[in-house]
Design a protein around this motif. Structure first.
Motif, short mmCIF file in Angstrom:
data_model
loop_
_atom_site.label_atom_id
_atom_site.label_comp_id
_atom_site.label_asym_id
_atom_site.label_seq_id
_atom_site.Cartn_x
_atom_site.Cartn_y
_atom_site.Cartn_z
N ALA A 184 -54.21 126.85 175.37
CA ALA A 184 -53.17 126.06 174.71
C ALA A 184 -53.76 124.82 174.05
N GLU A 185 -55.07 124.69 174.17
CA GLU A 185 -55.75 123.54 173.59
C GLU A 185 -55.55 123.53 172.08
N ARG A 186 -55.30 122.37 171.54
CA ARG A 186 -55.09 122.30 170.11
C ARG A 186 -55.34 120.89 169.60
N TYR A 187 -55.44 120.80 168.27
CA TYR A 187 -55.69 119.51 167.65
C TYR A 187 -54.36 118.81 167.39
N VAL A 188 -54.29 117.53 167.72
CA VAL A 188 -53.09 116.75 167.43
C VAL A 188 -53.48 115.60 166.52
N PRO A 189 -52.97 115.57 165.30
CA PRO A 189 -53.33 114.47 164.40
C PRO A 189 -52.88 113.13 164.96
N ARG A 190 -53.74 112.14 164.88
CA ARG A 190 -53.43 110.82 165.41
C ARG A 190 -53.84 109.74 164.43
N VAL A 191 -53.11 108.64 164.47
CA VAL A 191 -53.46 107.45 163.70
C VAL A 191 -53.66 106.33 164.70
N TYR A 192 -54.87 105.81 164.78
CA TYR A 192 -55.23 104.78 165.76
C TYR A 192 -54.73 105.15 167.15
N GLY A 193 -54.91 106.40 167.51
CA GLY A 193 -54.55 106.84 168.84
C GLY A 193 -53.11 107.31 168.99
N LYS A 195 -49.91 109.61 168.05
CA LYS A 195 -49.58 110.87 167.38
C LYS A 195 -48.74 110.57 166.15
N VAL A 196 -48.90 111.38 165.15
CA VAL A 196 -48.09 111.24 163.94
C VAL A 196 -46.78 111.97 164.18
N HIS A 197 -45.69 111.32 163.88
CA HIS A 197 -44.39 111.84 164.30
C HIS A 197 -44.12 113.25 163.80
N ALA A 198 -44.29 113.48 162.50
CA ALA A 198 -43.95 114.80 161.95
C ALA A 198 -44.76 115.90 162.63
N ALA A 199 -46.06 115.66 162.78
CA ALA A 199 -46.91 116.67 163.39
C ALA A 199 -46.60 116.81 164.87
N ALA A 200 -46.33 115.69 165.53
CA ALA A 200 -46.08 115.73 166.97
C ALA A 200 -44.78 116.47 167.26
N ALA A 201 -43.78 116.30 166.39
CA ALA A 201 -42.51 117.00 166.59
C ALA A 201 -42.74 118.51 166.46
N LEU A 202 -43.57 118.89 165.50
CA LEU A 202 -43.88 120.31 165.33
C LEU A 202 -44.63 120.85 166.54
N GLY A 264 -39.76 104.24 171.52
CA GLY A 264 -38.83 104.59 172.58
C GLY A 264 -38.70 106.07 172.89
N ALA A 265 -37.50 106.56 172.76
CA ALA A 265 -37.13 107.85 173.31
C ALA A 265 -37.93 109.01 172.74
N TYR A 266 -38.52 108.83 171.60
CA TYR A 266 -39.12 109.99 170.97
C TYR A 266 -40.63 110.04 171.10
N GLY A 267 -41.15 109.41 172.11
CA GLY A 267 -42.59 109.50 172.37
C GLY A 267 -43.33 108.65 171.37
N GLY A 268 -44.47 108.12 171.73
CA GLY A 268 -45.13 107.14 170.88
C GLY A 268 -45.75 107.72 169.63
N ASP A 269 -44.97 108.20 168.72
CA ASP A 269 -45.54 108.72 167.49
C ASP A 269 -45.53 107.64 166.43
N ALA A 270 -46.68 107.39 165.85
CA ALA A 270 -46.71 106.47 164.73
C ALA A 270 -45.90 107.11 163.62
N GLN A 271 -45.09 106.35 162.97
CA GLN A 271 -44.23 107.00 162.00
C GLN A 271 -44.00 106.12 160.80
N GLY B 195 -57.76 111.50 158.80
CA GLY B 195 -57.03 112.69 158.35
C GLY B 195 -55.53 112.48 158.32
N ALA B 196 -54.99 112.03 159.44
CA ALA B 196 -53.55 111.84 159.54
C ALA B 196 -53.09 110.68 158.66
N LEU B 197 -53.91 109.64 158.60
CA LEU B 197 -53.54 108.48 157.80
C LEU B 197 -53.47 108.84 156.32
#
Lengths: 276, 343
Positions: A184-193, A195-202, A264-271, B195-197
């Motif tokens: 189940a290992e996978r890449y999760v796009p992140r910005v300064y640590g 998660k990016v909201h759109a990708a994290a929601a997916l 808050g409620a939707y997990g720390g996704d940079a958005q 990449g994400a940025l």
């Protein structure tokens, strides 16, 4: 049957098949047994598919002795390669053919999966169609169950029908022990640590799909093949360990402009847009 | 203070033109000369000062006097440099060949770390987008991604851990670069953030275009500009979902999920048919009535569909304009064409 190897005068070998599978770009092919080639039953229907079928077959089986001009020889040579490819697609799903391809698979002769999380898992050649001249060969990774384009253009121009749509699936039906553990290992796009909201929601949605599948399989008592046990089904949805969070905080301190913070409620996704 | 005018090619451009360094952007000298941008790097790089001089093409001084003078000049820009490892004493030795190779590798390391920061700055990300347009970073090897252009990323921000990888915005996965010459390039020189940025900074790239076609921006129709979770719906993993997942078949028959060799990884390439179900904030608001606060509403209203809880409807008008205004609130927002680059 003297100098048929006009294409590679230096590479002259006594058998056409030897020459064929050892020539550059044909690394994906295995050698078809002589008995298989000479059994007419195995060639059923190919006479309508291949031009100069008889000459081509003679060439492949090293009994070609027609005296003809270079142009004609070139055409027959081309037909022979086509014929070999089509017989190859049938041969590799036989017991002997599977065993030969398995050897090549184990040596990673078909290349390795480019996906980082697959850790260079060996690939298998496959076609997207069984009809010749439609789609070039693709490479199948049994670990991520996806298909990739060959790296080199030499391989990318091989006809996919020379391997067929079924071979790689049959291989794992015949040798179930070789099915790689799924991860189940996978890449999760992140910005300064973060998660990016759109990708994290997916990712969350996809994890839901995966867990549904695993529950379905567990109900039917079918082995899911995931290397992490069946039991941690419900824990692996969000793997935010505290260590990671600390790391994120440290990274944010470096660039306060982006530390818009977890929302808050939707997990720390940079958005984007949440700052507005 | 740059002395590069005499040399035909700067260290930076010769570094970037080396084989295997095709992914690197040329960091501007102003960026390197700004001390703030180098914060903390002197502890990570051996012979920091010499390395920095090499990058900036400052001629190493043999003469002690010149040396001092130059060092004073430099104090203005690189503050506490002398605390760095290998600092002062070394500078008074005349440089020997082995020293030079150490400095050279230090300079490469330093450049890489600066590069990691630079490509996340406005000027840097702009430069990377130009390289992206030109297809310098290659295309996704996945068949169903249809040659989508990829972006170079690192899996770690710490040097020496892993090599550079390629991030495909179409399937949101990372791949090993096809050419082995990139397997010597450190992933930390690009970093995890870039990449994400990049996707957040240039939301209007049409990601469904293949690398063979010219890069373009999304169309202007309202349908194409539907926003979900801060991204254009069309640009959320366009290479995933129905029709883009490989289906194993044997003689034309699909392999059952219940077979031991059946498909297990479809989820990885799956996507809801209607991406708006991913808008968890909107769904939460729908389920929990009008409790959502104003902050959430800007997100909620970005969908062109009726929202049960919305108290006031968005005035009729150009939805694009409103979204653009929303985006301008972000500190990292750059106009898609870079018209308003401020650096």
């Amino acid at each position: 049957m003297d100098d048929y190897g006009t294409e590679s005068d230096s590479d002259y070998t006594s058998y056409w098949r030897d020459w064929f599978i050892s020539s550059r770009g044909n690394e994906y092919f295995c050698e078809i047994d002589e008995e298989y080639l000479t059994d007419r039953f195995n060639l059923t229907g190919l006479n309508t598919e291949v031009q100069y079928y008889q000459y081509a077959l003679d060439l492949v089986t090293d009994v070609f002795d027609l005296d003809c001009d270079d142009e004609m020889r070139e055409t027959i040579e081309k037909s022979a390669r086509h014929l070999y490819g089509l017989v190859h697609a049938r041969y590799i799903v036989t017991t002997r053919g599977l065993a030969k391809m398995l050897e090549k698979y184990k040596k990673a002769d078909f290349g390795k999966c480019p996906r980082v999380m697959c850790n260079s898992h060996p690939l298998l050649p496959m076609g997207l169609s069984d009809i010749p001249n439609l789609k070039p060969v693709k490479l199948y990774c049994a670990r991520c169950e996806d298909i990739y384009n060959p790296k080199s253009s030499r391989h990318a121009s091989i006809d996919g029908a020379y391997f067929g749509t079924s071979f790689h699936n049959i291989l794992f039906q015949v040798y179930p022990a070789l099915i790689p553990a799924k991860s189940a290992e996978r890449y999760v796009p992140r910005v300064y640590g973060f998660k990016v909201h759109a990708a994290a929601a997916l990712v969350r949605w996809q994890n839901g799909v995966r867990d549904d599948m695993r529950r379905r399989l567990r109900k039917m008592e079918v082995e899911s093949g995931f290397k992490d046990g069946e039991d941690d089904l419900d824990d692996d949805e969000e793997e935010d360990d505290p260590e990671e969070d600390e790391e994120q905080l440290a990274l944010v301190r470096r660039d306060p402009a982006l530390g818009a913070g977890p929302s808050g409620a939707y997990g720390g996704d940079a958005q984007m847009g949440s700052v507005a | 203070m740059s002395t590069s005018s005499g040399t035909p090619e700067s260290w930076i451009s010769s570094f970037c033109s080396l084989l295997g360094h095709e992914y690197f952007a040329e960091v501007s000298e102003e960026f390197i000369e700004d001390d703030f941008n180098l914060t903390g790097l002197q502890n990570q790089v051996a012979m920091y000062k010499e390395a920095l001089e090499m990058i900036l093409d400052v001629e190493p001084e043999e003469d002690d006097d010149d040396d001092e003078e130059e060092e004073e000049d430099e104090e203005d820009i690189s503050g506490d440099v002398r605390d760095g490892p290998g600092g002062r004493e070394r500078r008074h030795h005349s440089r020997v060949a082995s020293d030079l190779s150490v400095i050279e590798s230090s300079a490469e390391m330093l450049y890489g770390l600066i590069h990691q920061r630079f490509i996340c700055s406005r000027a840097g990300i702009q430069q990377m987008s130009e390289k992206y347009d030109l297809g310098h970073f290659g295309v996704c090897p996945r068949t169903n991604c249809n040659q989508t252009r990829t972006l170079p990323v690192g899996l770690s921000d710490i040097p020496g851990e892993d090599t550079v990888k390629l991030f495909c915005p179409s399937c949101l996965d990372v791949y090993v670069p096809p050419n082995s010459r990139f397997q010597t390039v450190d992933g930390a020189f690009f970093g995890r953030t870039f990449g994400a940025l990049f996707l957040l900074t240039f939301p209007e790239y049409d990601l469904s275009r293949s690398g063979a076609e010219t890069a373009s921006t999304l169309g202007r129709s309202a349908d194409e500009l539907t926003m979900v979770n801060g991204m254009y719906a069309r640009n959320i993993a366009p290479g995933l979902g129905r029709g883009k997942i490989y289906e194993p078949k044997i003689y034309g028959f699909r392999v059952s999920e219940l077979a031991r060799s059946g498909p297990r990884m479809r989820w990885l390439r799956d996507k809801p048919d209607d991406v708006t179900v991913l808008d968890e904030a909107r769904r939460f608001a729908e389920e929990h009535g009008a409790e959502s606060d104003d902050d959430d509403e800007s997100m909620v209203n970005n969908n062109n569909r009726p929202v049960a809880s919305a108290r006031r409807r968005r005035p009729a008008g150009n939805p694009t304009l409103r979204q653009r205004q929303g985006l301008n609130g972000s500190p990292m927002n750059v106009d898609a064409n870079g018209a308003e680059s401020e650096l």
